[in-house]
Structure formats: C-alpha cells, structure tokens
Design a protein around this motif. Structure first.
Motif, PDB file in Angstrom:
ATOM      1  N   PRO A   1       0.271  -0.186   0.441  1.00 20.36           N
ATOM      2  CA  PRO A   1      -0.705  -0.520  -0.604  1.00 20.36           C
ATOM      3  C   PRO A   1      -1.983   0.286  -0.407  1.00 20.36           C
ATOM      4  O   PRO A   1      -2.296   0.719   0.701  1.00 20.36           O
ATOM      5  CB  PRO A   1      -0.953  -2.015  -0.394  1.00 20.36           C
ATOM      6  N   ARG A   2      -2.717   0.478  -1.487  1.00 17.02           N
ATOM      7  CA  ARG A   2      -3.978   1.226  -1.429  1.00 17.02           C
ATOM      8  C   ARG A   2      -5.168   0.320  -1.131  1.00 17.02           C
ATOM      9  O   ARG A   2      -6.246   0.791  -0.811  1.00 17.02           O
ATOM     10  CB  ARG A   2      -4.198   1.951  -2.743  1.00 17.02           C
ATOM     11  N   SER A   3      -4.966  -0.983  -1.276  1.00 13.95           N
ATOM     12  CA  SER A   3      -6.066  -1.929  -1.036  1.00 13.95           C
ATOM     13  C   SER A   3      -5.471  -3.248  -0.570  1.00 13.95           C
ATOM     14  O   SER A   3      -4.267  -3.396  -0.466  1.00 13.95           O
ATOM     15  CB  SER A   3      -6.869  -2.149  -2.326  1.00 13.95           C
ATOM     16  N   ARG A   4      -6.357  -4.212  -0.333  1.00 13.91           N
ATOM     17  CA  ARG A   4      -5.940  -5.554   0.050  1.00 13.91           C
ATOM     18  C   ARG A   4      -6.069  -6.532  -1.121  1.00 13.91           C
ATOM     19  O   ARG A   4      -6.104  -7.733  -0.930  1.00 13.91           O
ATOM     20  CB  ARG A   4      -6.770  -6.039   1.241  1.00 13.91           C
ATOM     21  N   ASP A   5      -6.123  -6.002  -2.337  1.00 16.33           N
ATOM     22  CA  ASP A   5      -6.279  -6.801  -3.542  1.00 16.33           C
ATOM     23  C   ASP A   5      -4.898  -7.078  -4.142  1.00 16.33           C
ATOM     24  O   ASP A   5      -4.281  -6.181  -4.727  1.00 16.33           O
ATOM     25  CB  ASP A   5      -7.150  -6.053  -4.547  1.00 16.33           C
ATOM     26  N   PRO A   6      -4.384  -8.310  -4.017  1.00 17.51           N
ATOM     27  CA  PRO A   6      -3.040  -8.591  -4.515  1.00 17.51           C
ATOM     28  C   PRO A   6      -2.894  -8.413  -6.025  1.00 17.51           C
ATOM     29  O   PRO A   6      -1.845  -7.993  -6.499  1.00 17.51           O
ATOM     30  CB  PRO A   6      -2.771 -10.029  -4.086  1.00 17.51           C
ATOM     31  N   ASP A   7      -3.952  -8.704  -6.790  1.00 19.61           N
ATOM     32  CA  ASP A   7      -3.879  -8.530  -8.241  1.00 19.61           C
ATOM     33  C   ASP A   7      -3.729  -7.054  -8.625  1.00 19.61           C
ATOM     34  O   ASP A   7      -3.105  -6.732  -9.628  1.00 19.61           O
ATOM     35  CB  ASP A   7      -5.108  -9.111  -8.936  1.00 19.61           C
ATOM     36  N   ALA A   8      -4.286  -6.176  -7.826  1.00 23.61           N
ATOM     37  CA  ALA A   8      -4.186  -4.743  -8.095  1.00 23.61           C
ATOM     38  C   ALA A   8      -2.891  -4.145  -7.553  1.00 23.61           C
ATOM     39  O   ALA A   8      -2.316  -3.239  -8.155  1.00 23.61           O
ATOM     40  CB  ALA A   8      -5.384  -4.015  -7.473  1.00 23.61           C
ATOM     41  N   GLU A   9      -2.413  -4.641  -6.430  1.00 24.55           N
ATOM     42  CA  GLU A   9      -1.274  -4.017  -5.743  1.00 24.55           C
ATOM     43  C   GLU A   9       0.097  -4.575  -6.114  1.00 24.55           C
ATOM     44  O   GLU A   9       1.079  -3.835  -6.200  1.00 24.55           O
ATOM     45  CB  GLU A   9      -1.461  -4.137  -4.226  1.00 24.55           C
ATOM     46  N   LEU A  10       0.197  -5.883  -6.298  1.00 21.11           N
ATOM     47  CA  LEU A  10       1.510  -6.497  -6.485  1.00 21.11           C
ATOM     48  C   LEU A  10       2.233  -6.108  -7.773  1.00 21.11           C
ATOM     49  O   LEU A  10       3.457  -5.940  -7.751  1.00 21.11           O
ATOM     50  CB  LEU A  10       1.408  -8.012  -6.363  1.00 21.11           C
ATOM     51  N   PRO A  11       1.548  -5.937  -8.916  1.00 24.76           N
ATOM     52  CA  PRO A  11       2.302  -5.570 -10.120  1.00 24.76           C
ATOM     53  C   PRO A  11       3.119  -4.278  -9.959  1.00 24.76           C
ATOM     54  O   PRO A  11       4.295  -4.247 -10.325  1.00 24.76           O
ATOM     55  CB  PRO A  11       1.218  -5.433 -11.193  1.00 24.76           C
ATOM     56  N   GLU A  12       2.535  -3.246  -9.415  1.00 26.38           N
ATOM     57  CA  GLU A  12       3.270  -1.998  -9.232  1.00 26.38           C
ATOM     58  C   GLU A  12       4.411  -2.164  -8.227  1.00 26.38           C
ATOM     59  O   GLU A  12       5.519  -1.660  -8.443  1.00 26.38           O
ATOM     60  CB  GLU A  12       2.340  -0.877  -8.774  1.00 26.38           C
ATOM     61  N   LEU A  13       4.163  -2.879  -7.147  1.00 28.14           N
ATOM     62  CA  LEU A  13       5.223  -3.125  -6.167  1.00 28.14           C
ATOM     63  C   LEU A  13       6.393  -3.860  -6.824  1.00 28.14           C
ATOM     64  O   LEU A  13       7.555  -3.478  -6.659  1.00 28.14           O
ATOM     65  CB  LEU A  13       4.708  -3.943  -4.986  1.00 28.14           C
ATOM     66  N   ILE A  14       6.094  -4.902  -7.572  1.00 31.38           N
ATOM     67  CA  ILE A  14       7.148  -5.689  -8.211  1.00 31.38           C
ATOM     68  C   ILE A  14       7.940  -4.826  -9.191  1.00 31.38           C
ATOM     69  O   ILE A  14       9.169  -4.849  -9.195  1.00 31.38           O
ATOM     70  CB  ILE A  14       6.559  -6.946  -8.869  1.00 31.38           C
ATOM     71  N   ARG A  15       7.247  -4.027  -9.998  1.00 31.98           N
ATOM     72  CA  ARG A  15       7.948  -3.132 -10.926  1.00 31.98           C
ATOM     73  C   ARG A  15       8.873  -2.180 -10.175  1.00 31.98           C
ATOM     74  O   ARG A  15      10.017  -1.960 -10.590  1.00 31.98           O
ATOM     75  CB  ARG A  15       6.939  -2.336 -11.748  1.00 31.98           C
ATOM     76  N   ASP A  16       8.386  -1.606  -9.090  1.00 31.22           N
ATOM     77  CA  ASP A  16       9.197  -0.671  -8.307  1.00 31.22           C
ATOM     78  C   ASP A  16      10.413  -1.364  -7.690  1.00 31.22           C
ATOM     79  O   ASP A  16      11.515  -0.824  -7.692  1.00 31.22           O
ATOM     80  CB  ASP A  16       8.363  -0.008  -7.207  1.00 31.22           C
ATOM     81  N   LEU A  17      10.218  -2.574  -7.162  1.00 35.59           N
ATOM     82  CA  LEU A  17      11.331  -3.310  -6.572  1.00 35.59           C
ATOM     83  C   LEU A  17      12.373  -3.705  -7.616  1.00 35.59           C
ATOM     84  O   LEU A  17      13.573  -3.710  -7.345  1.00 35.59           O
ATOM     85  CB  LEU A  17      10.830  -4.558  -5.849  1.00 35.59           C
ATOM     86  N   GLU A  18      11.908  -4.026  -8.808  1.00 36.98           N
ATOM     87  CA  GLU A  18      12.834  -4.448  -9.856  1.00 36.98           C
ATOM     88  C   GLU A  18      13.794  -3.334 -10.264  1.00 36.98           C
ATOM     89  O   GLU A  18      14.899  -3.608 -10.728  1.00 36.98           O
ATOM     90  CB  GLU A  18      12.070  -4.984 -11.070  1.00 36.98           C
ATOM     91  N   CYS A  19      13.413  -2.089 -10.054  1.00 31.18           N
ATOM     92  CA  CYS A  19      14.328  -0.975 -10.346  1.00 31.18           C
ATOM     93  C   CYS A  19      15.584  -1.053  -9.478  1.00 31.18           C
ATOM     94  O   CYS A  19      16.660  -0.651  -9.906  1.00 31.18           O
ATOM     95  CB  CYS A  19      13.618   0.360 -10.099  1.00 31.18           C
ATOM     96  N   SER A  20      15.457  -1.563  -8.262  1.00 30.67           N
ATOM     97  CA  SER A  20      16.595  -1.662  -7.345  1.00 30.67           C
ATOM     98  C   SER A  20      17.216  -3.049  -7.293  1.00 30.67           C
ATOM     99  O   SER A  20      18.412  -3.187  -7.064  1.00 30.67           O
ATOM    100  CB  SER A  20      16.158  -1.299  -5.915  1.00 30.67           C
TER     101      SER A  20
END
Length: 115
Positions: free
Chosen positions: A45-64
């Motif tokens: 992650p680029r920061s410790r802000d879950p609202d900023a970081e988690l959406p992109e992570l979740i989208r990336d994980l959903e691809c797999s």
C-alpha cells in the motif's frame, strides 16, 4: 532483501512519512493459487489509509478470486478503521481484529471461501 538478511532486518510494508512508495506492481499473487484457500503473495500500500487503499486492492483481488464480500485487518497497522469501504457502487464489510498479524489481510469471497 539481500540473501544474508535476517528476520531482524525487516522493512515495513507502508513507507514511513516523507518517503514515497516504490513504483511498479502493488499486488503480487502466487499465480497457481495452489495453497487451497490460502493466498500467497504480497501487497504494497502507498499509505495507511484504508479508505484510500482497500478499494484498489479489492478490485485487483477480485480479478483472481471473484467478488470479495469481507476484508479482515489488524487496526494497529492502519490509520482509521472504517466498517465498510465503497467499491464500484457497493460496500464491502471490513472487520478489525487485533489478534491478526498486522502484516496479514484476510478476505472472504461471495462463495464464502476465506483467504
């Protein structure tokens, strides 16, 4: 890490204040997904802000993995602890557990598989 690095020479996943995160891939998964319900990989992650970081992570994980319905994290590793994050017009529940390793993220998919 260099080959002679020991466990005591750890680096944090989130860069300290004032330093920028390394460019390049932010999520890497074992391409075989062979661990039977347990993902093996890394996320930077680029920061410790879950609202900023988690959406992109979740989208990336959903691809797999398919649709992610829940994420579990340790609150000590983050600034803030939202109960849900918005992802493409829906909300994903976020659970906070101090008993979890701060460097681990748990996800549950719509098929109820936990990773």
């Amino acid at each position: 890490m260099t080959p002679d690095t020991t466990d005591t020479d750890r680096t944090t996943a989130v860069p300290p204040t004032g330093q920028s995160a390394p460019q390049g891939p932010r999520l890497r998964l074992d391409p075989t997904l062979a661990r039977g319900g347990t993902l093996d990989g890394g996320w930077w992650p680029r920061s410790r802000d879950p609202d900023a970081e988690l959406p992109e992570l979740i989208r990336d994980l959903e691809c797999s993995l398919g649709v992610i319905t829940r994420v579990a994290l340790n609150p000590d590793a983050w600034n803030g602890a939202p109960r849900r994050v918005a992802i493409d017009g829906r909300r994903v529940h976020v659970g906070w557990f101090r008993a979890m390793n701060a460097d681990t993220i748990g996800v549950t998919t719509s098929s109820m598989k936990r990773s």
